[in-house]
Scaffold this active site. Structure first.
Site, PDB file in Angstrom:
ATOM      1  N   ILE A 157       0.901  -1.152   0.000  1.00 63.04           N
ATOM      2  CA  ILE A 157       0.000   0.000   0.000  1.00 63.04           C
ATOM      3  C   ILE A 157       0.943   1.205   0.000  1.00 63.04           C
ATOM      4  O   ILE A 157       1.925   1.237   0.750  1.00 63.04           O
ATOM      5  CB  ILE A 157      -0.943  -0.019   1.231  1.00 63.04           C
ATOM      6  CG1 ILE A 157      -1.880   1.196   1.264  1.00 63.04           C
ATOM      7  CG2 ILE A 157      -0.194  -0.114   2.538  1.00 63.04           C
ATOM      8  CD1 ILE A 157      -2.947   1.117   2.379  1.00 63.04           C
ATOM      9  N   SER A 158       0.689   2.186  -0.876  1.00 66.39           N
ATOM     10  CA  SER A 158       1.637   3.290  -1.035  1.00 66.39           C
ATOM     11  C   SER A 158       1.683   4.192   0.201  1.00 66.39           C
ATOM     12  O   SER A 158       0.734   4.249   0.994  1.00 66.39           O
ATOM     13  CB  SER A 158       1.274   4.133  -2.260  1.00 66.39           C
ATOM     14  OG  SER A 158       1.190   3.315  -3.397  1.00 66.39           O
ATOM     15  N   GLN A 159       2.788   4.928   0.301  1.00 65.67           N
ATOM     16  CA  GLN A 159       2.986   5.899   1.390  1.00 65.67           C
ATOM     17  C   GLN A 159       1.902   6.984   1.299  1.00 65.67           C
ATOM     18  O   GLN A 159       1.649   7.507   0.198  1.00 65.67           O
ATOM     19  CB  GLN A 159       4.373   6.515   1.189  1.00 65.67           C
ATOM     20  CG  GLN A 159       4.773   7.521   2.208  1.00 65.67           C
ATOM     21  CD  GLN A 159       6.044   8.261   1.775  1.00 65.67           C
ATOM     22  OE1 GLN A 159       6.713   7.879   0.824  1.00 65.67           O
ATOM     23  NE2 GLN A 159       6.348   9.320   2.494  1.00 65.67           N
TER      24      GLN A 159
END
Ligand code: SAM
Length: 215
Positions: free
Chosen positions: A59-61
């Site tokens: 899951i992206s930052q």
């Protein structure tokens, strides 16, 4: 853990780092990121970091999610395509900001998990497809915004073609370790302007118009 308090603190940090679009800030305040990660990891959900979601994906930052969303400049009536559904978190942010979201994920178990969370949150304006997103979604084009949440070796021409006049494509482009965020804006006359933004690091975009699986 009080997730609402943690979320507010995280969004405060994003604002300090330069996120200014109030609609994006409100969306980041409203979407419960802890529901998009494994329960064992939920205490880390409001740190400004990417986290593993299984299948060697992430899951992206949050800062990157907010910045990419800002670059789309959504006002509320757009049709937006996301490539790389992953956990579904970015799709949820988009779905709170605009009318219709299309998202494509190549890994079936991730897509099915994301669909469940999006349904649980009542985000029924998200159309999810399993497959190679590097072809875009020609049947539903044109899109006012396209966001690619995996690193590509180049900007796929078919995605530029699927942009509506005035539309914006946001895509990390580079080698397999480091990329730069690229924004392609299509003018009303069909010409395009390409701008470069921040440095970033994404998992690879794998497919016909991306990296090959064994590269
Ligand atoms: N947007 C996601 C989120 O909010 O959790 C994070 C995406 S993760 C960094 C990148 C995702 O892109 C992975 O789930 C990966 O399987 C997917 N992906 C890679 N190549 C793809 C392709 N050609 N089509 C669709 N999805 C792809």
């Amino acid at each position: 853990m009080d997730f609402a308090v943690a979320r507010k603190r995280m969004v405060g940090e994003l604002v300090k780092r330069g996120i200014t679009d109030q609609r994006v800030i409100d969306a980041m305040l409203s979407v419960p990121r802890h529901l998009f990660v494994e329960e064992a990891m939920s205490s880390q959900a409001y740190s400004d970091t990417s986290l593993p979601i299984g299948e060697k994906q992430t899951i992206s930052q949050p800062y990157i999610v907010a910045r990419m969303t800002e670059l789309l400049e959504l006002k509320g009536k757009e049709r937006v395509l996301e490539l790389g559904t992953g956990s579904g978190y970015q799709a949820a942010i988009l779905a709170t900001l605009t009318d219709r979201v299309y998202t494509v994920e190549r890994i079936r178990p991730l897509a099915l998990k994301a669909r469940k969370v999006l349904d649980r949150l009542g985000l029924l304006n998200v159309n999810l497809k399993i497959g190679d997103g590097t072809d875009g979604w020609p049947e539903e084009a044109p899109f006012d915004g396209i966001v690619v949440t995996a690193g590509a070796p180049h900007v796929p021409e078919c995605l530029v073609e699927q942009l509506a006049p005035g539309g914006r494509l946001v895509i990390p482009v580079g080698d397999r370790n480091d990329q730069r965020m690229v924004r392609v804006v299509k003018n009303a006359d069909g010409s395009v302007v390409t701008e470069q933004s921040l440095d970033c690091r994404f998992v690879r975009l794998i497919g016909r118009n991306g990296w090959s699986e064994d590269s």
